[in-house]
Structure formats: C-alpha cells, structure tokens
Design an enzyme around this catalytic site. Structure first.
Site, mmCIF file in Angstrom:
data_model
loop_
_atom_site.group_PDB
_atom_site.id
_atom_site.type_symbol
_atom_site.label_atom_id
_atom_site.label_comp_id
_atom_site.label_asym_id
_atom_site.label_seq_id
_atom_site.Cartn_x
_atom_site.Cartn_y
_atom_site.Cartn_z
ATOM 1 N N THR A 125 -17.405 56.457 13.158
ATOM 2 C CA THR A 125 -16.625 56.574 14.397
ATOM 3 C C THR A 125 -17.576 56.784 15.568
ATOM 4 O OG1 THR A 125 -15.120 57.891 15.758
ATOM 5 C CG2 THR A 125 -16.199 59.067 13.998
ATOM 6 N N ASP A 127 -16.738 58.486 17.962
ATOM 7 C CA ASP A 127 -16.427 59.830 18.481
ATOM 8 C C ASP A 127 -17.323 60.931 17.907
ATOM 9 O OD1 ASP A 127 -14.412 58.566 19.801
ATOM 10 O OD2 ASP A 127 -12.756 59.535 18.746
HETATM 11 O O1 F6P Z 1 -11.267 56.856 17.090
HETATM 12 C C1 F6P Z 1 -12.099 56.147 17.912
HETATM 13 C C2 F6P Z 1 -11.415 55.807 19.220
HETATM 14 O O2 F6P Z 1 -12.231 54.897 19.900
HETATM 15 C C3 F6P Z 1 -11.069 57.005 20.115
HETATM 16 O O3 F6P Z 1 -12.148 57.451 20.870
HETATM 17 C C4 F6P Z 1 -9.953 56.441 20.951
HETATM 18 O O4 F6P Z 1 -9.113 57.450 21.453
HETATM 19 C C5 F6P Z 1 -9.235 55.562 19.996
HETATM 20 O O5 F6P Z 1 -10.154 55.192 19.004
HETATM 21 C C6 F6P Z 1 -8.627 54.341 20.611
HETATM 22 O O6 F6P Z 1 -7.927 53.677 19.629
HETATM 23 P P1 F6P Z 1 -7.329 52.210 19.765
HETATM 24 O O7 F6P Z 1 -8.469 51.249 19.759
HETATM 25 O O8 F6P Z 1 -6.486 52.064 18.562
HETATM 26 O O9 F6P Z 1 -6.578 52.168 21.044
#
Ligand code: F6P
Length: 341
Positions: A125, A127
């Site tokens: 991730t 994050d």
């Molecule tokens: O989990 C990783 C992430 O990039 C987060 O930082 C973010 O909130 C989320 O995914 C966004 O998800 P999606 O691409 O499903 O909108």
C-alpha cells in the site's frame, strides 16, 4: 506444488515486482507451478484464474499497476464466499495462495487462513499503514511523486505570493503527508492522527507571508479539523466499509482565504501517487518480499506475512481485520514542528 497469486485492494507501484519474484524463484528453485487469480478475491469467487509462468512475468519489474488486476472485493460479503474460494482453488489444483494486499485484503486472508486455506501474505500500500512491517512497498514511490509535486508548487506559489494546499492520500494515516511534507519543505503538515486547529493553520500561513515566502500546506486526505468532521467525496462505501475521501484540501484553501484575506488554491494529487513505475527502493523491497513469500510457502509457514524489520525480512502473523492500523507516532510528528509557520 501449484501456487495461486492474487493482488487485492488499491493498486500500488511494486505489485508486479512481487509477482515476478514469487514466480521466478518458485519455478526456478522449487519447481512450483503458478496460477494468477484475477482482480483480487473477485477472481477466487468467480473462478477467474489464468496461467502464470516465467513468460508472463518477463519485463514486468519496472511496470506500475498489477498484471493480475485488483479490486476491493471482500469474500465474506458474498454469499457462500468461503466455499466458492475453496471450490476455485480445488478446481485448479491450487495447493496454496500468495495474497498481496493491504489491511483489508490481508484481513480477509487472515480469516480464510483460520478457515483452512493455506496462504502467505505480502503487505502492500502507498499508505504504509499495514501493522507488523516497518514499510510497505509503494510508499516510497508515492512519497517521491508527492515530493516532486511540492517542489514544483513552491515556485508557482512564490511567483503569485499565494498559499498552495497539497492534498495527498492517506485515509487513516499521515505517512505520505509527513514524509513528503518534510522532504518538500512544507510550512504546515496535517495528518489524520492529529486533529488540527484552523486558527493555528492560519497563524502559520500569516507568519510565512510575513517572511515574504509563500506557504505550502500539505494535508492528508483524512486530516480533520478539531471542531469538525472528515470531508467525504460522497457517502458510498466499499465492501470493507470505507468511505471515499477528498475535499479537505478545498475546504482548507477556502478557510485560509476567508480568514486571512489572502489567495489560496488547492492541488489534489489523487491517483497520480499510485500510478507509474516503482522507485528503485520499492522494486528492491517488493522483490525481497516476493522471494521470501515463496520461501514461506515452500516451508509451509501458512498464516504468516512477510515483513520488513530494519533491513531484514521476517515472518509475522497476518494482521486480522480487527488489527490496528499503523499510524504516525505523535512524537515523530512533533519532531518537525520547528518547520511549521
Ligand atoms: O488504500 C490506498 C488508497 O490509495 C488510500 O490512500 C485512498 O484513500 C484509497 O486507496 C483510494 O481508493 P480508491 O482508489 O478505491 O478510490
């Protein structure tokens, strides 16, 4: 032995490097066969399985995204989910799985492992919030992209003597905001772990202008004002119960303008942080995770996740759905307060 590989959750740079490491070592050293499950747990539910061999992983090391596709599918939210996953594995003669995912995908993996599916986890991730590992791959690339954006925003902010707010990803953790903010020389860094005082933010902005510099405010998408709520994109939730964030950057620019009488604009970096080629560090970490994950499969260390501790790769129990997110330590955040304002 036949091993299934899947990538779940939000994609991140380095996923393909893990897949390559797993397959190359598994085929060349252990004589394993591999199969790729498409789109995370969705492929296991829908019986969408493709052959995965050395030819399929050739040339993918520097490639962003995932050749296997990804989704935020939670097998426990689907009727007969566990039985369908087991049926798919049996139908393809898959003896074990390598599950590459973040907190959600790994949370489901931990439960499936308890229910008898032999699997090994690999943490990913941008994050950097998976507990048990010092770093996840994808994070370094995202921080690099965000830092470059901040560097560029400094010059245009200076030309117009205005505040530029940069919104970066990070739902529950401020790792990207903190690292990129420090590396990019931001004047204010806001993280979800520390609810912020908008009056203090405006005071920092004003003091920056007094020194004839244009303020750069870096905020994580999940940052919240002390007296307020998280700003949501909309009310929809995914299968793991997560809402879509984004909007705090716009809110901050509006409030800064209104309260200080100066111009403020927002840049939302969004998925740019997740796309494109992985950094050298992420390729290195992802490759090591892949090599160690296939070793864990070989040794039957099921229910474990490979993790970085210092410079070594260790095995830890896969964090369950009830595990706590790895967040920024308040004392680490405080180290950088000298640069605020
Ligand atoms: O989990 C990783 C992430 O990039 C987060 O930082 C973010 O909130 C989320 O995914 C966004 O998800 P999606 O691409 O499903 O909108």
């Amino acid at each position: 032995m036949k091993v299934g590989v899947l990538t779940g959750g939000g994609d991140c740079p380095g996923l393909n490097a893990v897949i390559r490491g797993v397959v190359r070592k598994g085929v060349q050293e252990y004589g394993f066969e591999f199969a790729g499950l498409r789109d995370g747990w969705l492929g296991a539910l829908r019986d969408d399985v493709r052959p995965l061999g050395v030819p399929e992983v050739r040339g993918i090391l520097p490639l962003g995204g995932t050749i296997l596709g990804s989704s935020r599918t939670n097998p426990f939210k689907h009727e007969d989910g566990v039985r369908r996953v087991k049926d798919t594995l049996a139908a393809h003669g898959i003896d074990a799985l390598v599950v590459i995912g973040g907190e959600d995908t790994l949370g489901a993996a931990a439960e499936l492992s308890r229910q008898g599916i032999p699997l090994v986890g690999v943490p990913k991730t941008i994050d950097n919030d998976v507990p048990g590992t010092d770093y996840t791959f994808g994070f370094d690339t995202a921080v690099g992209i965000a830092t470059e954006a901040i560097d560029r925003l400094h010059t245009t902010a200076e030309s117009h003597m205005r505040t530029l707010v940069v919104e970066v990803m990070g739902r529950h953790s401020g790792w990207i905001a903190l690292h990129a903010g420090v590396a990019g020389g931001a004047n204010v860094i806001l993280v979800p772990e520390r609810p912020f005082d908008i009056d203090q933010v405006c005071a920092w902005v004003k003091s920056r202008f007094e020194f004839h510099y244009a303020p750069i405010v870096v905020t994580a998408e999940g940052a919240v004002p002390k007296e307020g709520q998280m700003v949501l994109k909309d009310r929809s939730v995914d299968e793991y119960g997560h809402v879509r964030l984004s909007g705090i950057g716009e809110w901050l620019a509006r409030e800064i303008s209104r309260r200080t009488g100066t111009d403020a604009r927002t840049t939302v970096l969004g998925h740019v942080q997740r796309g494109g080629t992985p950094s050298a560090f992420d390729r290195w970490l992802a490759t090591r995770f892949g090599l160690h994950a296939v070793d864990a499969v070989r040794e039957g260390a099921f229910g474990t996740m490979v993790a970085l501790r210092g410079t070594g790769i260790v095995r830890v129990p896969i964090p369950g759905a009830d595990s706590r997110t790895k967040v920024v330590d308040p004392s680490l955040y405080d180290e950088f307060e000298v640069f605020f304002g």
